[in-house]
Each structure stands twice: as structure tokens, then as C-alpha cells.
Design a protein around this motif. Structure first.
Motif: not given
Length: 561
Positions: A396-400, A420-421, A429-431, A545-551
Motif C-alpha cells: 500500500g506504499c507509494v513513494f513520490v 503515502f500509505g 521491503g515495502h518502501i 499520490a502525485v496530485e497530493m504532493c503538489r504545493g
């Protein structure tokens, strides 16, 4: 001006005549096949020719000597210091870049002669280099005036915002192929002129010399201020925002936009990537007198090394960053979907330049090094796959990995690295998996943009670079993009491209057809193993995730202007 409208004229089918091929008179080291047309390698003859390749990258320099079949014979590599004086800043010592290259040349040549070869067997040397990295020196003394600003550096974020508000900003990409961002050399130069007094004084006195890494290397390899060789090739010049992409010359409108007076700053002369005379020769050391006959920015070199000579072919290099180049033929295609237009290569002798669409990802292998050096997840970068394999998926991890903002096709300057997540279930290992997947997801986004710009869907992706050594990463890549990933057994394709450029100049090879068999043995194909529906679901979460990291970064935190 070229546009991004799809047409067969812009992107010929892969079976059409290869772009840029107009061979010199005579024939290279080839023999006809039994059918009497397609040439094949004369390996016995080609193994008597040797070409050296300087590969000056973001974190290390190396020198590789290839024979005429494209096989490495000897090599030496040296890592050099990475300087991070402030958050977002990334610098190199210009003198250390030179010393690291010189050490590599000396040590690899020593190995070459110890194996019974003569230096005279090396017909020429080619150069490939990290692009956009900006170096300034005093024209009269030859001394650098400050550290080099490396290509991922983001101290120019505020300047970029300012420039986007200037009249004419929206016209720049149609001229030079690049959008305003922290990436190109132009904004790095502006920052240095505003913030380093010695540079401003040299500019005012008309004694400021500008160059990317290739220019700096060529200046020193030729003997420095005594010979005063100040030159670049079109692939590197196309990364500055100073060159007109259509005529391969410096453009007055571009220089005026950046408030540069060409009488006060010395810009390197732009020449083709393959030339027997323009780049001079090595002035001292083990290879004294050997001609430098080729020069390509590293990603263009990898395209050449992967034999990406046909419009519609593409390669992806997983190095410190990740760079996908797509051959569009003899006319530039200006992207409308977040990509860069760049010079793929230009081999002179009245051959037309070949252009490419490029998707640039700032963080790839540097994300793995972050886990290793900053977080202590692994002891060596090659162990990332072992760590990632300890879990079945990313949990469930997403790393931008927006350490330098996000490059193509997003161009989000105000993003920062964000995971995220994370839950109590999350393991290292997930990261690790999420770190590898970040590059694969961005590659998917770039391929989607290339399909929109070109009207052509890629059928296969050729890969190289350090992260491509990971079977897990390449299988993940195939799963995410839904097409086969093709990995060569010999993955020094960037250096090979520089050797090919030099070899063409001195007639080791004379036609691109002669290169079709180089580095084709024992390639590994990774085919997608999940459904398109599964892939789309994963990619949708990445886009969220990309949209959430904006700004994340406020304008007043973006650094000095």
C-alpha cells in the motif's frame, strides 16, 4: 515551427529508411550476407580497432576502451565528491571532475598496455557527459569561478517562477524545445550571475567563459588556456535553452530573454557530435596526441549505444536519474504533453540531425542511494532487489521521489519527496519496492505522453543503466507499461554511444547498418505478467499520490532569486 500533431511524416514507421543515414564514401569493416545486401560485422577486422570512451556521469567518471565490435576491453571508474551545501543544492568541484577523468584514462590505458596492446591501436576517443551541469571560468586564467551547479539542483525555483512571468516566456519551448524549469543550464547561469560576485565581475569585463561538462573537459584535455578549445556538440547545446533547435545555432531571442550579452560571455562553438578535427586531441598523459572525435550528452549517447537509429525506437536509461529518449526523425517535434524536444544526435558529413522526444525523471538510482546512505536500509545499492523481494508487493506504499520536484511529464517544482500509505504493517521491503516502482510509474507517464505527442505506441522498450540490473525492477517496469522490456547483456551503452560517435568520425564504421549486430547477443526480454486492468489500478494510485504532493513547498521557501 514543428508541432506535435501526429502524422506519418513526423514519425515514420519503423520499417522505413533509417534517419540520418548518408554514409561517407567507401565501406567500413563489413562483409555482404549471402543475400548480397545487408552488411554484417567483420569481427576479425574490427577486433583490431580500438576506441576510447570517457563517460563523465553525475556521481562517477569512467574510461572504457572498446574494440570495433563494441566489446569493452578495459575500463576504470572513479567516484567523486557530491556537494550538498544547502537543501536542494547539488554541486561538483570542476577540478575534481577533470582529475577523475584523467585518472580513469591513465589507469584504463595502463591495463590496456599490460594486456599486450599498443596505445597506437586506439584510433580515437569519444566523450559523453552529464548534461545541464553548469561550469563558469575566467577566460584569461582558465580557473573555475565557483563550483559547478549539477543538473538536479533546485536553488533556481524562485528564478523559474519569475521568468515564467516575463513577456515571451510561452514562446521559448517552440524555439529551443525545453520548458522553463530548474533543469536547463540557463537558469543556473542566471543564479550564479546574481549571487556570485566573481562571476558578475568577469561578465562585466567580458572574460566569462560558460560551458557544460563536455566543454570543460574538452578545454582541459586539449591543454587548457594555451590551446583555448571552447566547443560543444549540438546534443549538449540543446540542453542550455540558448540554442535554436531548428537551425542548431545560438538564438538572439533566447539570449535576450535571459538578459545575456554575447559580447560579455563566451559561449562554446556548436559542432556535430561526430567530427575528426573539431574536438582536438589529448594534450598530455598516456593518450597524448590521440584524437577526440566524438561528443554526446549522456542520454543521446545511450540512444546511439542502443542503436536507436530508426524513428519510432526508444531507450530508457536508469542512472542517477532516468531518461527516456524516443527517436522522432529529422524534424523536431515540440511536445504538448510535458516532454522535452532535444537533439538525438548529429553525425556530420552532410547527414541531417536526428531529433528525439525526451522524458526526464530526476530521481532513479539516487532514490536507491537515499535508502542506502540516508536511511541505512541496505549496505550496497545492488541489494535493493533483495530487500524488495522480502515482501510480495508494496503493502500500500507509494513513494513520490520528488527530491528535486517532479520532472517530465509533470513539471511540479513545488513538490517534495512524499511517502503515502504507511501503516504499522509497513516494512523496509515495502518502501524499497515503492522506491523502484516510483521510477517505473514515471516511465509509464512519459510513455503515455510520447504516444500522445507522436501518435505512435511503442512496442518494446530498450533499457540500460544501473537500476536495469535489477530483474525485479525490470519485471515491474514491464508489468506497469504493458509492453516488453529489452535489456542488453552489456549495459555500458552510454559509453558505447560515445565510442560509436568517435568511430564514425575516423571511419571505423561508415554506415549505421554496420552497427545492427553490436551488443545484440544474450539480451533478456521481460514480458508483462499482470493484466492491463491491474496495471491501470496501480497507476491510478500513483497519479493520486502525485496530485497530493503538489504545493508542499511554499514560494517563500523556494530559495534565493
Amino acid at each position: 515551427m514543428a508541432t506535435s500533431e501526429s502524422s506519418d511524416k513526423q514519425i515514420p514507421e519503423s520499417g522505413r529508411k533509417e534517419s540520418g543515414i548518408k554514409s561517407a564514401s567507401g565501406s567500413g569493416a563489413t562483409t555482404p550476407t549471402s543475400r548480397g545486401h545487408e552488411p554484417v560485422l567483420d569481427e576479425k577486422k574490427l577486433k583490431k580497432f580500438y576506441i576510447g570512451a570517457i563517460d563523465q556521469g553525475t556521481t562517477s567518471s569512467r574510461f572504457i576502451i572498446f574494440d570495433g565490435t563494441g566489446t569493452p576491453v578495459t575500463q576504470h571508474q572513479v567516484e567523486f565528491t557530491q556537494k550538498y551545501p544547502k537543501s536542494g543544492w547539488h554541486e561538483h568541484d570542476p577540478k575534481e571532475l577533470i582529475s577523475s577523468v584523467q585518472e580513469c584514462i591513465e589507469e584504463a590505458t595502463k591495463k590496456f598496455t599490460e594486456e599486450g596492446h599498443e596505445v597506437s591501436e586506439i584510433k580515437a576517443v569519444g566523450i559523453t557527459n552529464q548534461r545541464e551541469t553548469t561550469i563558469l571560468w575566467d577566460t584569461e586564467t582558465g580557473e573555475p569561478l565557483c563550483n559547478a551547479i549539477a543538473w538536479p539542483d533546485t536553488r533556481t525555483t524562485a528564478i523559474v517562477r519569475e521568468l515564467r512571468g516575463r513577456d515571451g516566456a510561452n514562446e521559448l519551448q517552440d524555439i529551443c524545445g525545453l520548458p522553463l524549469s530548474t533543469y536547463p543550464s540557463s537558469v543556473k547561469l542566471i543564479w550564479l550571475m546574481r549571487n556570485v560576485e566573481a562571476i558578475r565581475k568577469a561578465y562585466d569585463k567580458g572574460r566569462l567563459s560558460f560551458g557544460t561538462v563536455d566543454t570543460w573537459l574538452l578545454y582541459h584535455l586539449n591543454g587548457g588556456k594555451e590551446k583555448n578549445v571552447h566547443i560543444t556538440d549540438a546534443t549538449n547545446a540543446s540542453r542550455t535553452m540558448f540554442m535554436n533547435l531548428h537551425n542548431l545555432e545560438y538564438d538572439d531571442k533566447l539570449l535576450k530573454f535571459f538578459d545575456l550579452d554575447p559580447k560579455k560571455i563566451k559561449l562554446p562553438k556548436i559542432v556535430p557530435s561526430s567530427d575528426p578535427e573539431a574536438f582536438g586531441s589529448i594534450a598530455s598523459g598516456a593518450l597524448k596526441g590521440v584524437r577526440i572525435a566524438g561528443c554526446l550528452g549522456d542520454q543521446s549517447a545511450a540512444l546511439v549505444g542502443q542503436q536507436g537509429f530508426t524513428p519510432g525506437t526508444a531507450k530508457n536509461t536508469y542512472g542517477t536519474g532516468c531518461f527516456l529518449l524516443y527517436n522522432v526523425g529529422e524534424k523536431p517535434v515540440i511536445s504538448k504533453h510535458g516532454l522535452l524536444a532535444t537533439v538525438g544526435y548529429t553525425f556530420g558529413r552532410e547527414r541531417k540531425p536526428v531529433y528525439a522526444l525526451e522524458g526526464s525523471i530526476a530521481v532513479a538510482g539516487s532514490g536507491v542511494k537515499f535508502l542506502m546512505k540516508n536511511l541505512g536500509f541496505i549496505s550496497h545499492s545492488h541489494k535493493i532487489s533483495d530487500l524488495a523481494a522480502t515482501v510480495e508487493d508494496n503493502g500500500g506504499c507509494v513513494f513520490v521521489t520528488a527530491f528535486s520536484g517532479l520532472f517530465a511529464p509533470y513539471w511540479i517544482d513545488d513538490a517534495k519527496g512524499t511517502i503515502f500509505g504507511i501503516t504499522q504493517h509497513t516494512e523496509r521491503g515495502h518502501i524499497a519496492r515503492a522506491t523502484l516502482e516510483a521510477t517505473c510509474f514515471q516511465t509509464k507517464a512519459i510513455l503515455d505522453a510520447m504516444e500522445k505527442d507522436s501518435g505512435h505506441k511503442l512496442s518494446e522498450l530498450a533499457v540500460d543503466g544501473g537500476m536495469s540490473n535489477s530483474n525485479l525492477c525490470m519485471q515491474t517496469q514491464a508489468n506497469i507499461i504493458g509492453i516488453p522490456v529489452n535489456r542488453p547483456a552489456m549495459r555500458e551503452t552510454t559509453a558505447l554511444g560515445a565510442a560509436i560517435a568517435a568511430g564514425f568520425a575516423v571511419d571505423v564504421w561508415k554506415e549505421f547498418d554496420e552497427l545492427k549486430e553490436i551488443n545484440q547477443k544474450d539480451r533478456k526480454i521481460f514480458k508483462p505478467e499482470i493484466s492491463s486492468e491491474q496495471s491501470s489500478k496501480l497507476f491510478k494510485k500513483w497519479e493520486k499520490a502525485v496530485e497530493m504532493c503538489r504545493g508542499w513547498e511554499d514560494a517563500d521557501e523556494a530559495g534565493d532569486s
